[in-house]
Design a protein around this motif. Structure first.
Motif: not given
Length: 513
Positions: A259-265
């Motif tokens: 759920k890393d925000g760098n990935i989910t975006r």
């Protein structure tokens, strides 16, 4: 209507310093200014500084028929305070922005861009600002919130709204920079600061650059397994590749349902390519089952590949800017300066990050191109200069008075006459007492010696003979043979503290340990 200038000049500052000359030493009036600032990009990773681990052909172009500053340094080795020093020409205790944890930047204070504005310059800041959300002194700005993101980043607009742009951050910042240059009032000079996010942690390369260094095995730095003997502050830090660097957050060894925000975006295509690459590396790592030094050295290799691949896009987009300036007919009246917020550790002492007054962190890359240079090829400048000298330099280059409140000094005379002496000593003060457990400290550097006073987390002194110990491994403070040197260095340090009016450091200097 603004008066027509005899010559219209462009000054480009890329986290470095610069100014303009013409003909036989005649200065150009009202130069345009572009400042390009990278983040955590160290000179060990720039081929113009002799790096053999990376090629930076476009950054190197800035030094073609220009200058490489071999002894450029930072007032406070952390991004926000460094940028505040650049803008104000002052040390942190004077501009009020001491650290990223507790300080807030007053953008209403005097900055060199304000003086350019008053003289008719158009001013802009585009990209990473990291000094709040309301820049002043700029006719236009579009900035990343805080550190920003590498993929599909958000940008704060001048009306306070935040928009998300799809793409890679270095490309998007350059797109906006070129757009602003093209739409400016061409009858007025300008000052543009381009703030890049790269190469800040967590080092996420553009998709096209992911595999660039996969076949390279980087040499382990000779101080990689430093024991920190005799250096109390180094013994308590928390910034080692072995213990601090995280497998998921830093090295992208993600779980299946990250759920890393760098990935989910990321969009679907970005995520597929990015995770496909790193998941393959994770599978290989799990097969090897590395432990101890083997695992630490694997982490080092992965760190280096990600860091340098991230720098590839930075360099490419600097090349885009240089090409754009040339295509617009601006090269012959443009000064270009490149520098970083500070240096960075690439495994030296087993570390990543910055903060310390040791050379890898305290120093910064700084290169400058200016038109009218009569010398062909690159000139190596060994005089000591600082980031707080950039504002005074640019104001002098523009023919403007340097405010007496600025603590930096113009290095324009050094560029005009490379044999002119630079600073005899440098002062440094780092305040933050949280991230990476680096103890606050201040100190003085001369051509040969460096004296550091640590306080709060650790109370200690360190003295290094840089001529005989360039890696700063041997603390000589308790060595009786250096008592005279220590006394002299303390006297010089006290004079600097009085000159810069650092009352807190003066009080600590007078304490007995």
């Amino acid at each position: 209507m603004m008066r027509k200038f005899v010559r219209n000049i462009l000054l480009v500052v890329i986290l470095t310093k610069g100014f303009v000359l013409f003909g036989q030493g005649e200065r150009l009036g009202s130069p345009n200014i572009i400042i390009i600032i990278s983040d955590d990009h160290t000179r060990q990773a720039i081929s113009a500084y002799g790096s053999t681990i990376a090629l930076t052909p476009n950054i190197d172009r800035i030094a073609e028929n220009g200058f490489v500053f071999n002894n450029a340094y930072i007032n406070n080795s952390i991004c926000g305070p460094s940028r505040a020093g650049l803008l104000t020409g002052k040390y942190s205790h004077k501009n009020g922005y001491k650290d990223n944890e507790n300080s807030s930047y007053d953008s209403n204070q005097d900055q060199f861009v304000n003086h350019l504005q008053k003289a008719g310059y158009q001013t802009a800041w585009i990209g990473k600002y990291h000094l709040g959300h309301n820049p002043k002194g700029f006719d236009f700005w579009e900035i990343l919130p805080g550190q920003g993101h590498y993929y599909n980043p958000d940008f704060i607009q001048m009306d306070g709204k935040t928009i998300r742009k799809e793409g890679y951050v270095s490309d998007l910042i350059e797109d906006t920079a070129e757009k602003w240059i093209s739409e400016r009032d061409k009858d007025q000079p300008f000052c543009l600061i381009v703030g890049h996010k790269a190469t800040h942690r967590t080092w996420m390369p553009d998709i096209q650059d992911l595999r660039k260094y996969d076949d390279v095995v980087f040499p382990i730095p000779e101080t990689f397994y430093d024991s920190y003997q005799g250096r109390k502050a180094a013994q308590v830090q928390d910034m080692t590749i072995r213990n601090t660097m995280q497998m998921s957050y830093d090295l992208k060894m993600y779980s299946e349902d990250t759920k890393d925000g760098n990935i989910t975006r990321m969009n679907d295509n970005q995520r597929k390519d990015f995770l496909g690459y790193y998941n393959g590396l994770k599978d290989s790592l799990e097969l090897h089952k590395f432990e101890g030094d083997q695992l630490t050295e694997w982490k080092f290799q992965r760190y280096m590949r990600d860091y340098l691949a991230t720098a590839t896009s930075l360099d490419r987009n600097i090349g885009r800017l240089l090409d754009y300036i040339e295509s617009e007919g601006l090269k012959d009246n443009t000064i270009v300066i490149y520098l970083s917020d500070q240096g960075f550790y690439l495994g030296e002492h087993g570390w990543f990050d910055k903060r310390f007054m040791y050379e890898e962190s305290f120093s910064t890359p700084m290169l400058m191109y200016y038109p009218g240079n009569q010398k062909k090829g690159t000139t190596q400048l060994n005089q000591m200069v600082m980031n707080i000298d950039i504002g005074p330099t640019l104001l002098e280059a523009a023919g403007l008075k340097v405010p007496s409140s600025m603590q930096g000094s113009s290095f324009l005379p050094i560029v005009e006459k490379p044999n002119v002496k630079g600073r005899a000593a440098l002062y440094y003060h780092y305040y933050e007492n949280g991230e990476h457990s680096v103890s606050p400290h201040f100190g003085i550097k001369t051509a040969r010696f460096k004296l550091i006073r640590f306080y709060k987390r650790v109370e200690s002194w360190e003295l290094f003979d840089l001529e005989n110990d360039p890696n700063e491994l041997n603390n000589l403070y308790e060595n009786r043979e250096y008592k005279g040197t220590i006394k002299l260095m303390k006297r010089k340090l006290k004079k600097l503290l009085q000159t810069y009016e650092d009352e807190q450091a003066l009080e600590i200097l007078n304490r007995k340990l």
